[in-house]
Design a protein around this motif. Structure first.
Motif, PDB file in Angstrom:
ATOM      1  N   GLY A 304       0.792  -1.228   0.000  1.00  0.00           N
ATOM      2  CA  GLY A 304       0.000   0.000   0.000  1.00  0.00           C
ATOM      3  C   GLY A 304       0.823   1.276   0.000  1.00  0.00           C
ATOM      4  N   LEU A 305       2.138   1.159  -0.129  1.00  0.00           N
ATOM      5  CA  LEU A 305       3.009   2.332  -0.036  1.00  0.00           C
ATOM      6  C   LEU A 305       3.461   2.807  -1.412  1.00  0.00           C
ATOM      7  N   SER A 306       3.283   4.077  -1.688  1.00  0.00           N
ATOM      8  CA  SER A 306       3.850   4.726  -2.863  1.00  0.00           C
ATOM      9  C   SER A 306       4.659   5.919  -2.375  1.00  0.00           C
ATOM     10  N   LEU A 307       5.896   5.993  -2.774  1.00  0.00           N
ATOM     11  CA  LEU A 307       6.753   7.077  -2.301  1.00  0.00           C
ATOM     12  C   LEU A 307       6.371   8.395  -2.957  1.00  0.00           C
ATOM     13  N   PRO A 308       6.292   9.478  -2.193  1.00  0.00           N
ATOM     14  CA  PRO A 308       6.054  10.799  -2.791  1.00  0.00           C
ATOM     15  C   PRO A 308       7.174  11.156  -3.764  1.00  0.00           C
ATOM     16  N   HIS A 309       6.839  11.953  -4.757  1.00  0.00           N
ATOM     17  CA  HIS A 309       7.809  12.318  -5.791  1.00  0.00           C
ATOM     18  C   HIS A 309       9.071  12.943  -5.188  1.00  0.00           C
ATOM     19  N   GLU A 310       8.919  13.797  -4.199  1.00  0.00           N
ATOM     20  CA  GLU A 310      10.069  14.484  -3.617  1.00  0.00           C
ATOM     21  C   GLU A 310      11.040  13.495  -2.970  1.00  0.00           C
ATOM     22  N   ILE A 311      10.501  12.461  -2.320  1.00  0.00           N
ATOM     23  CA  ILE A 311      11.362  11.471  -1.678  1.00  0.00           C
ATOM     24  C   ILE A 311      12.039  10.596  -2.726  1.00  0.00           C
ATOM     25  N   ARG A 312      11.289  10.191  -3.739  1.00  0.00           N
ATOM     26  CA  ARG A 312      11.908   9.396  -4.802  1.00  0.00           C
ATOM     27  C   ARG A 312      13.041  10.176  -5.467  1.00  0.00           C
ATOM     28  N   ARG A 313      12.815  11.457  -5.701  1.00  0.00           N
ATOM     29  CA  ARG A 313      13.841  12.287  -6.338  1.00  0.00           C
ATOM     30  C   ARG A 313      15.074  12.395  -5.441  1.00  0.00           C
ATOM     31  N   ALA A 314      14.859  12.582  -4.143  1.00  0.00           N
ATOM     32  CA  ALA A 314      15.991  12.686  -3.219  1.00  0.00           C
ATOM     33  C   ALA A 314      16.786  11.387  -3.162  1.00  0.00           C
ATOM     34  N   LEU A 315      16.096  10.249  -3.158  1.00  0.00           N
ATOM     35  CA  LEU A 315      16.787   8.961  -3.142  1.00  0.00           C
ATOM     36  C   LEU A 315      17.510   8.715  -4.463  1.00  0.00           C
ATOM     37  N   ASP A 316      16.894   9.131  -5.562  1.00  0.00           N
ATOM     38  CA  ASP A 316      17.561   9.033  -6.867  1.00  0.00           C
ATOM     39  C   ASP A 316      18.889   9.788  -6.838  1.00  0.00           C
ATOM     40  N   ASP A 317      18.849  10.984  -6.287  1.00  0.00           N
ATOM     41  CA  ASP A 317      20.033  11.837  -6.298  1.00  0.00           C
ATOM     42  C   ASP A 317      21.150  11.288  -5.413  1.00  0.00           C
ATOM     43  N   VAL A 318      20.808  10.854  -4.207  1.00  0.00           N
ATOM     44  CA  VAL A 318      21.847  10.412  -3.278  1.00  0.00           C
ATOM     45  C   VAL A 318      22.482   9.102  -3.710  1.00  0.00           C
ATOM     46  N   SER A 319      21.761   8.306  -4.501  1.00  0.00           N
ATOM     47  CA  SER A 319      22.277   6.993  -4.919  1.00  0.00           C
ATOM     48  C   SER A 319      22.712   6.969  -6.375  1.00  0.00           C
ATOM     49  N   ALA A 320      22.703   8.121  -7.041  1.00  0.00           N
ATOM     50  CA  ALA A 320      22.960   8.157  -8.483  1.00  0.00           C
ATOM     51  C   ALA A 320      24.335   7.587  -8.822  1.00  0.00           C
ATOM     52  N   PRO A 321      24.390   6.595  -9.716  1.00  0.00           N
ATOM     53  CA  PRO A 321      25.691   6.062 -10.133  1.00  0.00           C
ATOM     54  C   PRO A 321      26.388   7.039 -11.077  1.00  0.00           C
ATOM     55  N   VAL A 322      27.698   6.929 -11.154  1.00  0.00           N
ATOM     56  CA  VAL A 322      28.464   7.801 -12.036  1.00  0.00           C
ATOM     57  C   VAL A 322      28.608   7.123 -13.390  1.00  0.00           C
TER      58      VAL A 322
END
Length: 333
Positions: A304-322
């Motif tokens: 039942g959980l969907s991550l808010p866009h802002e949280i998904r974006r923050a997690l995308d950024d902190v884990s972004a591969p080079v």
């Protein structure tokens, strides 16, 4: 639980899969007791889960044997999508054998251990550079046309290997088995598939089944202290090396970000990490392994959980591969 189409096929699977890597050995030291495996399978089925993933080399066949026994007593076989793999061999001189003879013999042995006349999804465990690819893929065709497997997929193939195999199968429609999926490690701690494998899979119509979607357990936050908790893989003599690559400073920053997001949403880090990978483009169903039914229950509660866009974006950024050349725009170089 919601279901999703597996690639460009008619097969539908639950959007969370149940993994059995830790089944079939003596309990303790990071492995799953038989009673816990039974409780997991029952809870998974009751939650609407269908995809159960195993392999012929898990516990040297013990995982398949245990699953086969549970299918007789705990859960109706017809309600599950049983997936297994072949191609890995316990030989230090040759880790993979994807020859036609070995694969088909392995499939027959898997069917006997599972106590069934077919598997719903049969996957090549890894690429074998010593066997011609067309011979390997012919084994998939034979397995499907003989009725021993309903669908076929790959696992642990690089981008070019995946593209070559899938294109070969698509080159003769109606005579070769179209590949349904690829299973690869994918999580906030391991996003390497985004470079070539995932784009190839999406372009060629294969679904992605992420393995280790919780970063081998590290994304749950259990390893934030210096000492791994008792019973965890990190505390296991046999499995500690499996966890060790994700205990560095880079991983710690990502785990901290996941924990912060979890606190803000009043959920667990496990739920945040699993929801992130489940809803990534191209993903069909993350395959979750748990030691106990309680751990699995926490994973299943992510439905039942969907991550808010802002949280998904923050997690995308902190884990972004080079990813630089050749992925980076040429004009920026």
């Amino acid at each position: 639980m919601e279901s999703r189409q597996l690639g460009h096929t008619g097969l539908r699977v639950s959007r969370i899969g149940l993994g059995t890597l830790t089944w079939g050995r003596e309990p303790g030291d990071g492995y799953t007791a038989e009673r816990d495996a039974a409780a997991q399978l029952r809870a998974f089925w009751e939650a609407g889960g269908t995809l159960v993933d195993t392999a012929d080399v898990y516990a040297d066949g013990g995982a398949e044997y245990l699953l086969g026994g549970l299918l007789q007593d705990k859960v109706p076989r017809r309600d599950l999508v049983i997936a297994t793999k072949a191609g890995s061999v316990p030989d230090p001189e040759r880790r993979f054998d994807a020859s036609r003879g070995h694969l088909l013999a392995s499939l027959d042995a898997s069917l006997e251990r599972l106590g069934t006349d077919h598997v719903d999804l049969w996957q090549l465990h890894a690429f074998d550079a010593l066997t011609p690819l067309d011979e390997t893929l012919q084994a998939l065709d034979i397995a499907v046309t003989s009725g021993r497997a309903r669908y076929a997929g790959l696992s642990n193939f690089s981008g070019w290997q995946l593209a070559k195999a899938a294109t070969w199968q698509l080159a003769a429609p109606g005579t070769r088995t179209r590949l349904a999926c690829t299973q690869m490690e994918y999580s906030l701690l391991q996003r390497g598939v985004e470079r070539e494998v995932l784009p190839a899979a999406r372009d060629l119509g294969l679904g992605l089944l992420p393995s280790s979607p919780l970063g081998r357990g590290v994304l749950t936050g259990k390893y934030r202290d210096a000492t791994p908790p008792p019973g965890s893989r990190g505390a296991s003599e046999r499995l500690a090396s499996f966890v060790a690559p994700y205990l560095d400073e880079t991983a710690a920053r990502i785990v901290d970000a996941v924990a912060t997001a979890a606190d803000g949403l009043a959920v667990s880090p496990l739920q945040v990490a699993l929801a992130w990978v489940r809803d990534r483009p191209g993903v069909t169903a993350p395959v979750v392994g748990a030691r106990t039914a309680e751990q699995l229950g926490e994973a299943l509660s992510v439905e039942g959980l969907s991550l808010p866009h802002e949280i998904r974006r923050a997690l995308d950024d902190v884990s972004a591969p080079v990813h630089r050349y050749p992925d980076q725009d040429w004009s920026e170089l």
